[in-house]
Design an enzyme around this catalytic site. Sequence first.
Site, mmCIF file in Angstrom:
data_model
loop_
_atom_site.group_PDB
_atom_site.id
_atom_site.type_symbol
_atom_site.label_atom_id
_atom_site.label_comp_id
_atom_site.label_asym_id
_atom_site.label_seq_id
_atom_site.Cartn_x
_atom_site.Cartn_y
_atom_site.Cartn_z
ATOM 1 N N TYR A 124 0.841 -1.203 0.000
ATOM 2 C CA TYR A 124 0.000 0.000 0.000
ATOM 3 C C TYR A 124 0.880 1.259 0.000
ATOM 4 C CZ TYR A 124 -3.940 -2.838 1.994
ATOM 5 O OH TYR A 124 -4.922 -3.754 2.250
ATOM 6 N N SER A 125 1.690 1.402 1.065
ATOM 7 C CA SER A 125 2.391 2.676 1.304
ATOM 8 C C SER A 125 3.421 2.991 0.232
ATOM 9 C CB SER A 125 3.117 2.634 2.652
ATOM 10 O OG SER A 125 2.228 2.308 3.670
ATOM 11 N N SER A 157 6.326 -4.923 4.800
ATOM 12 C CA SER A 157 6.729 -5.950 5.773
ATOM 13 C C SER A 157 6.790 -7.304 5.091
ATOM 14 C CB SER A 157 5.732 -6.023 6.929
ATOM 15 O OG SER A 157 5.640 -4.779 7.568
ATOM 16 N N GLU A 240 -7.507 -5.487 9.381
ATOM 17 C CA GLU A 240 -6.174 -5.336 9.959
ATOM 18 C C GLU A 240 -6.250 -4.772 11.377
ATOM 19 O OE1 GLU A 240 -3.553 -3.156 7.381
ATOM 20 O OE2 GLU A 240 -1.970 -2.984 8.881
ATOM 21 N N GLU A 364 -2.328 9.289 15.390
ATOM 22 C CA GLU A 364 -3.036 10.540 15.069
ATOM 23 C C GLU A 364 -4.232 10.233 14.159
ATOM 24 O OE1 GLU A 364 0.254 10.183 14.843
ATOM 25 O OE2 GLU A 364 0.992 11.573 16.362
#
Length: 380
Positions: A124-125, A157, A240, A364
């Site tokens: 994703y990132s 990961s 998740e 956050e």
Amino acid sequence: MDFNLSPEHAAFQQEVRDFIQNDMPAGWNTADAEDRPDIERQIRFKLAERKWLALAWPKEYGGLAASPMQQMVYNEMMAYNAVPSFSMGVAWVGPVIMLYGTKEQQERFLPRITSGEDVWCTLYSEPGSGSDLASLQARAVRDGDDYVVNGQKIWTSGGHRSDWGWLAVRTDPDVPKHKGISMVCVKMDSPGITVRPLVNMAGTHEFNEVFFEDVRIPVSNLVGEENRGWYSLAVGLDFERSSIGATSTARRMVEQIVGLAKAKPGGLDHGVKGRLVDVAIAVQVMRNMGYKIAAEQERTGIAPNRESQMAKLFGAELNQRIATLGLQVLGMQGQATTSGSVADRLHYNFLRAVANTIEGGTSEIQRNVIATRALGLPRE
Ligand SMILES: Cc1cc2nc3c(=O)[nH]c(=O)nc-3n(C[C@H](O)[C@H](O)[C@H](O)COP(=O)(O)OP(=O)(O)OC[C@H]3O[C@@H](n4cnc5c(N)ncnc54)[C@H](O)[C@@H]3O)c2cc1C
């Protein structure tokens, strides 16, 4: 409210305990980093044999259709004993394929997840897209029966040990950002993929950068509708964040710190004692949150979204508090540790716990979500 386990769940707990005591591969909890991938593979196959790898999956997909409470009992035992049993394939890729994949995709991918043969990573990132994931830029352009993908992913990961990647790509750059994303399955050994290691501050190679250069992915690997991937991705994130039973690792850590504190020559500072009590209470609160999520999931069939968000946030910050306290109890001893000792583990936990409030969505962002969804506060 009755917090005791039912006789069936207590019997299952004992079965898992016996498995951990008697059936794990030799050296599973002492293996060094080099041997760990092989040991984890062996553990995966042993769990798959018992259908425990995807315990809660429906039987038709290779699971045992276990209730959320049974899953909780299982997760607690595994986490308490630090058995590596986590799998992204089981936790969110498979469930999303069950919901949005075609029959052909379900038959192709799911049995190889439950059998432990295929390991998945999550792509994703990107360097410029983390919290604002919908801004992702990795581009997939249709060419005949293939997509051709170019771009970069980061913090992947297990990307270096995965057979398949669960990839978010932009298929339409000309529409609002949430509306041009698609989810595709990519074989990690496809030509044009380069996986480069990133070493975290605890000194372990856990995640990676992944580069895509003209990587061809068959359109038949698209899961769900083209350009509607954001919605399946969001469902995946909910899976998740709802992982239950993770508190046992924290409980185990607190027990170990209490053990160290008792053995400390000269006794303990009064303030540290009080903070140990605080984290012990917080661990119990966290455990109750886990039971609440499991009970709700059992009742309604879906993980309660806001409780899951709260548990993720609370658990991540609690881990950091415990890890800091562990080092404070160790004192100067924390500087000189021998490999495999409790002090060594606490030292590692202290460094690794920093990532807890970033991975799977930062604290956050969790607070933003809870503010709007749970408290009904305005977005801006
Ligand atoms: C151990 C680890 C494993 C990971 N594994 C994976 C993986 O397997 N696959 C994958 O795709 N990704 C993975 N990630 C990436 C992770 O999902 C992102 O790091 C995370 O979503 C944050 O994105 P970012 O790093 O780009 O930070 P940014 O989004 O740039 O955020 C920087 C800071 O700004 C804050 N911030 C940003 N937006 C807001 C806002 N709207 N309101 C308030 N504060 C805000 C953030 O909270 C943070 O403190 C992993 C990360 C870690 C640490």
